[in-house]
Design an enzyme around this catalytic site. Structure first.
Site, PDB file in Angstrom:
ATOM      1  N   ARG A 157       0.813  -1.235   0.000  1.00  0.00           N
ATOM      2  CA  ARG A 157       0.000   0.000   0.000  1.00  0.00           C
ATOM      3  C   ARG A 157       0.835   1.269   0.000  1.00  0.00           C
ATOM      4  NH1 ARG A 157      -3.426  -2.969   3.583  1.00  0.00           N
ATOM      5  NH2 ARG A 157      -5.128  -3.846   2.340  1.00  0.00           N
ATOM      6  N   LYS A 214       4.207  11.369 -11.723  1.00  0.00           N
ATOM      7  CA  LYS A 214       3.277  10.548 -12.517  1.00  0.00           C
ATOM      8  C   LYS A 214       3.921   9.188 -12.738  1.00  0.00           C
ATOM      9  CE  LYS A 214       0.645  13.808 -15.299  1.00  0.00           C
ATOM     10  NZ  LYS A 214       0.330  14.217 -16.675  1.00  0.00           N
ATOM     11  N   GLU A 249      11.606  16.592 -25.415  1.00  0.00           N
ATOM     12  CA  GLU A 249      10.959  17.045 -24.170  1.00  0.00           C
ATOM     13  C   GLU A 249      11.654  18.307 -23.635  1.00  0.00           C
ATOM     14  OE1 GLU A 249       8.131  15.728 -23.082  1.00  0.00           O
ATOM     15  OE2 GLU A 249       8.121  13.547 -23.403  1.00  0.00           O
ATOM     16  N   LYS A 297       9.441  22.383 -14.954  1.00  0.00           N
ATOM     17  CA  LYS A 297       8.493  21.335 -14.553  1.00  0.00           C
ATOM     18  C   LYS A 297       8.159  21.456 -13.070  1.00  0.00           C
ATOM     19  CE  LYS A 297       6.986  16.660 -14.976  1.00  0.00           C
ATOM     20  NZ  LYS A 297       7.075  15.375 -15.652  1.00  0.00           N
ATOM     21  N   GLU A 327      -2.782  17.687 -11.877  1.00  0.00           N
ATOM     22  CA  GLU A 327      -3.273  18.076 -13.199  1.00  0.00           C
ATOM     23  C   GLU A 327      -4.764  18.410 -13.218  1.00  0.00           C
ATOM     24  OE1 GLU A 327      -1.280  16.080 -16.489  1.00  0.00           O
ATOM     25  OE2 GLU A 327      -3.131  16.249 -17.621  1.00  0.00           O
ATOM     26  N   ARG A 387      -1.040  22.008 -15.234  1.00  0.00           N
ATOM     27  CA  ARG A 387      -0.097  20.918 -15.509  1.00  0.00           C
ATOM     28  C   ARG A 387      -0.349  20.289 -16.878  1.00  0.00           C
ATOM     29  NH1 ARG A 387       2.383  16.098 -11.663  1.00  0.00           N
ATOM     30  NH2 ARG A 387       3.625  15.221 -13.336  1.00  0.00           N
ATOM     31  N   ASN A 421       1.575  18.502 -21.489  1.00  0.00           N
ATOM     32  CA  ASN A 421       1.196  17.505 -22.501  1.00  0.00           C
ATOM     33  C   ASN A 421       1.252  18.059 -23.916  1.00  0.00           C
ATOM     34  OD1 ASN A 421       0.635  15.499 -20.572  1.00  0.00           O
ATOM     35  ND2 ASN A 421      -1.335  16.469 -20.152  1.00  0.00           N
ATOM     36  N   HIS A 468       1.416  15.792 -26.894  1.00  0.00           N
ATOM     37  CA  HIS A 468       1.257  14.416 -26.441  1.00  0.00           C
ATOM     38  C   HIS A 468      -0.033  13.746 -26.933  1.00  0.00           C
ATOM     39  CE1 HIS A 468       4.743  15.325 -24.096  1.00  0.00           C
ATOM     40  NE2 HIS A 468       4.751  14.163 -23.484  1.00  0.00           N
ATOM     41  N   HIS A 502       0.909  10.488 -28.543  1.00  0.00           N
ATOM     42  CA  HIS A 502       0.454   9.219 -27.962  1.00  0.00           C
ATOM     43  C   HIS A 502      -0.351   8.411 -28.967  1.00  0.00           C
ATOM     44  CE1 HIS A 502       0.791  10.415 -23.413  1.00  0.00           C
ATOM     45  NE2 HIS A 502       1.950  10.145 -23.967  1.00  0.00           N
ATOM     46  N   HIS A 551       8.989   7.360 -27.853  1.00  0.00           N
ATOM     47  CA  HIS A 551       8.073   8.311 -27.216  1.00  0.00           C
ATOM     48  C   HIS A 551       8.438   9.763 -27.566  1.00  0.00           C
ATOM     49  CE1 HIS A 551       5.501  10.218 -24.278  1.00  0.00           C
ATOM     50  NE2 HIS A 551       6.546  10.880 -23.815  1.00  0.00           N
TER      51      HIS A 551
HETATM   52  N1  NAD Z   1       6.036  10.077 -15.760  1.00  0.00           N
HETATM   53  C1  NAD Z   1       6.132  11.107 -16.548  1.00  0.00           C
HETATM   54  O1  NAD Z   1       5.861  12.260 -16.159  1.00  0.00           O
HETATM   55  C2  NAD Z   1       6.629  10.913 -17.951  1.00  0.00           C
HETATM   56  C3  NAD Z   1       7.011  12.012 -18.720  1.00  0.00           C
HETATM   57  C4  NAD Z   1       7.533  11.787 -20.001  1.00  0.00           C
HETATM   58  C5  NAD Z   1       7.655  10.491 -20.487  1.00  0.00           C
HETATM   59  N2  NAD Z   1       7.265   9.437 -19.696  1.00  0.00           N
HETATM   60  C6  NAD Z   1       7.404   8.051 -20.158  1.00  0.00           C
HETATM   61  O2  NAD Z   1       8.783   7.786 -20.338  1.00  0.00           O
HETATM   62  C7  NAD Z   1       8.926   6.686 -21.256  1.00  0.00           C
HETATM   63  C8  NAD Z   1      10.068   6.964 -22.203  1.00  0.00           C
HETATM   64  O3  NAD Z   1      11.247   7.092 -21.460  1.00  0.00           O
HETATM   65  P1  NAD Z   1      12.682   6.944 -22.132  1.00  0.00           P
HETATM   66  O4  NAD Z   1      12.729   7.676 -23.395  1.00  0.00           O
HETATM   67  O5  NAD Z   1      13.675   7.245 -21.073  1.00  0.00           O
HETATM   68  O6  NAD Z   1      12.691   5.403 -22.560  1.00  0.00           O
HETATM   69  P2  NAD Z   1      13.349   4.070 -21.959  1.00  0.00           P
HETATM   70  O7  NAD Z   1      13.223   3.997 -20.514  1.00  0.00           O
HETATM   71  O8  NAD Z   1      12.761   2.978 -22.773  1.00  0.00           O
HETATM   72  O9  NAD Z   1      14.884   4.216 -22.326  1.00  0.00           O
HETATM   73  C9  NAD Z   1      15.265   4.273 -23.672  1.00  0.00           C
HETATM   74  C10 NAD Z   1      16.312   3.219 -24.032  1.00  0.00           C
HETATM   75  O10 NAD Z   1      17.577   3.659 -23.550  1.00  0.00           O
HETATM   76  C11 NAD Z   1      18.192   2.643 -22.767  1.00  0.00           C
HETATM   77  N3  NAD Z   1      18.988   3.344 -21.764  1.00  0.00           N
HETATM   78  C12 NAD Z   1      18.538   4.043 -20.702  1.00  0.00           C
HETATM   79  N4  NAD Z   1      19.540   4.694 -20.112  1.00  0.00           N
HETATM   80  C13 NAD Z   1      20.667   4.374 -20.788  1.00  0.00           C
HETATM   81  C14 NAD Z   1      22.013   4.764 -20.663  1.00  0.00           C
HETATM   82  N5  NAD Z   1      22.416   5.646 -19.750  1.00  0.00           N
HETATM   83  N6  NAD Z   1      22.902   4.239 -21.535  1.00  0.00           N
HETATM   84  C15 NAD Z   1      22.495   3.379 -22.512  1.00  0.00           C
HETATM   85  N7  NAD Z   1      21.236   3.008 -22.694  1.00  0.00           N
HETATM   86  C16 NAD Z   1      20.314   3.503 -21.848  1.00  0.00           C
HETATM   87  C17 NAD Z   1      17.046   1.826 -22.245  1.00  0.00           C
HETATM   88  O11 NAD Z   1      17.466   0.530 -21.925  1.00  0.00           O
HETATM   89  C18 NAD Z   1      16.087   1.850 -23.430  1.00  0.00           C
HETATM   90  O12 NAD Z   1      16.480   0.879 -24.373  1.00  0.00           O
HETATM   91  C19 NAD Z   1       7.586   6.565 -21.948  1.00  0.00           C
HETATM   92  O13 NAD Z   1       6.941   5.408 -21.486  1.00  0.00           O
HETATM   93  C20 NAD Z   1       6.809   7.783 -21.514  1.00  0.00           C
HETATM   94  O14 NAD Z   1       5.433   7.568 -21.444  1.00  0.00           O
HETATM   95  C21 NAD Z   1       6.757   9.636 -18.449  1.00  0.00           C
END
Ligand code: NAD
Length: 377
Positions: free
Chosen positions: A129, A151, A193, A235, A245, A249, A253, A256, A260, A274
């Protein structure tokens, strides 16, 4: 929001009353993780969740740092990629965390990109929890966006991030040196981003990016730290004002809703990362704003030139393989979390740095725009 700077290190605070936390930004922070987090622990133990790529490059360094600070750790290594943000992976992770003996007062460390951060944060929110968690983001995208703001969640067959919870981390360590092993395509995706913060609320930052993107992407540590600091500050200010949000906030997006839908239509596959979806989506948001006569013609072209220059796709037709129809895209958008009473909400803009929330956008206006946009390149 407060800032402090001790030359090589920079701190941005996210002000949320009793849940206020610091984002530390700088080079070579990872080897000092133990020192940063030891004061937060109830007992000298932490669970680390990471993916196979991050583990290969950096897990040893993190474990060594924890050991040096007298902290025992249990590491869980998950498959890399968006498909890991699923119910199956969530269930498996929760079972592994319990098997590792994680107690209610322990901390879980999310060590990876946005996928690991979102999944681990959600697991922390529901495990026993609610267990606290720490973010050590390893992609540019995670350092400027997903690790901050609380988030968390997973994807559904109905769309992205539709299942989740708000849970703020208790600390974020953004080590810019970790980006040295990040593939160029991932770096560019994260850059989308960064550009978003300029486009939604800060023309001067966007102009700075136009002048400095090249050195930033080539690896200039100062430029990277500056861009990460400025993004996190933007941010943090928005999250402090509207954590869950209910209002402003939603500006985060920008791009997005389009992005998305494209990600969903391409099956969350390697065809479109993404951040790439966000890049295309932000340009579409500005083109749509021009189409609705909110914004001066030529603005979207300026943004497209900039994002194309850093190697990002800028148009739906840049995505390899068959594209969804306009109807498919609009149907996916109707699942968007911002949709209310069947009407779509979009983030539109009057100019670069001046985005606004447009509620009640009609399906037919979106469909007309998308049909035109699909033919425009
Ligand atoms: N929570 C939020 O507020 C928020 C905001 C924006 C995006 N997101 C989410 O984030 C996700 C995308 O994140 P991302 O782009 O980091 O993708 P990811 O986590 O898939 O990482 C991208 C790739 O890079 C590799 N990688 C990561 N760090 C590395 C490093 N230092 N060296 C070598 N390889 C590395 C990973 O293994 C993966 O293959 C999406 O699911 C999106 O919806 C969330």
């Amino acid at each position: 929001m407060q800032h402090s700077n001790d030359n090589r290190r920079d701190t941005v605070s996210v002000n949320l009353g009793t849940r206020t936390y610091d984002i530390h930004i700088g080079e070579n922070l990872l080897p000092e993780t133990g020192r940063y987090i030891a004061p937060l622990l109830n007992r000298p133990f932490a669970a680390v969740v990471t993916d196979e790529n991050v583990a290969r490059h950096h897990l040893k360094s993190l474990e060594t740092s924890l050991t040096a600070a007298g902290i025992k750790s249990a590491s869980i290594i998950l498959p890399a990629g968006e498909k890991t943000k699923s119910f199956t992976a969530l269930a498996d992770l929760c079972e592994q965390l319990l098997a590792a003996g994680v107690e209610r007062q322990d901390k879980i460390i999310a060590f990876g990109g946005g996928v690991i951060g979102d999944l681990t944060g959600f697991a922390a929110a529901i495990l026993r929890r609610g267990v606290e968690f720490i973010q050590i983001p390893t992609t540019l995208l995670a350092q400027v966006d997903s690790s901050v703001g609380g988030k968390t969640g997973i994807n559904s067959a109905h769309g992205k991030n539709l299942i989740g919870a708000f849970l703020q981390p208790v600390k974020v360590l953004a080590d810019t040196s970790l980006l040295e092993t990040l593939p160029r395509r991932e770096l560019a995706a994260g850059y989308a981003e960064v550009a978003k913060y300029g486009l939604l609320g800060d023309l001067s930052f966007f102009e700075w990016l136009e002048a400095n993107a090249e050195i930033l992407l080539r690896g200039d540590a100062q430029a990277r730290a500056y861009a990460i600091h400025r993004s996190c500050s933007a941010k943090a200010a928005i999250v402090a004002e509207d954590e869950t949000e209910q209002g402003p906030r939603a500006l985060l997006n920008l791009g997005h809703t389009f992005g998305h839908a494209l990600e969903s239509a391409t099956g969350y596959s390697n065809r479109l990362l993404h951040g790439e979806g966000v890049a295309i989506g932000m340009i579409q948001a500005f083109r749509f704003s021009e189409h609705l006569m909110h914004c001066r013609p030529g603005t979207a072209d300026r943004i497209a030139r900039h994002l194309e220059g850093v190697g990002l796709p800028t148009h739906m037709n840049d995505i390899e393989g068959p594209l969804p129809t306009t109807t498919d895209l609009v149907n996916i958008m109707k699942q968007d979390k911002k949709a209310q009473r069947g009407k779509l909400t979009f983030i539109l803009a009057r100019s670069i740095g001046d985005a606004f929330i447009a509620k009640n956008v009609s399906e037919s206006a979106v469909a007309e725009f998308l049909t035109e946009d699909l033919k425009s390149k």
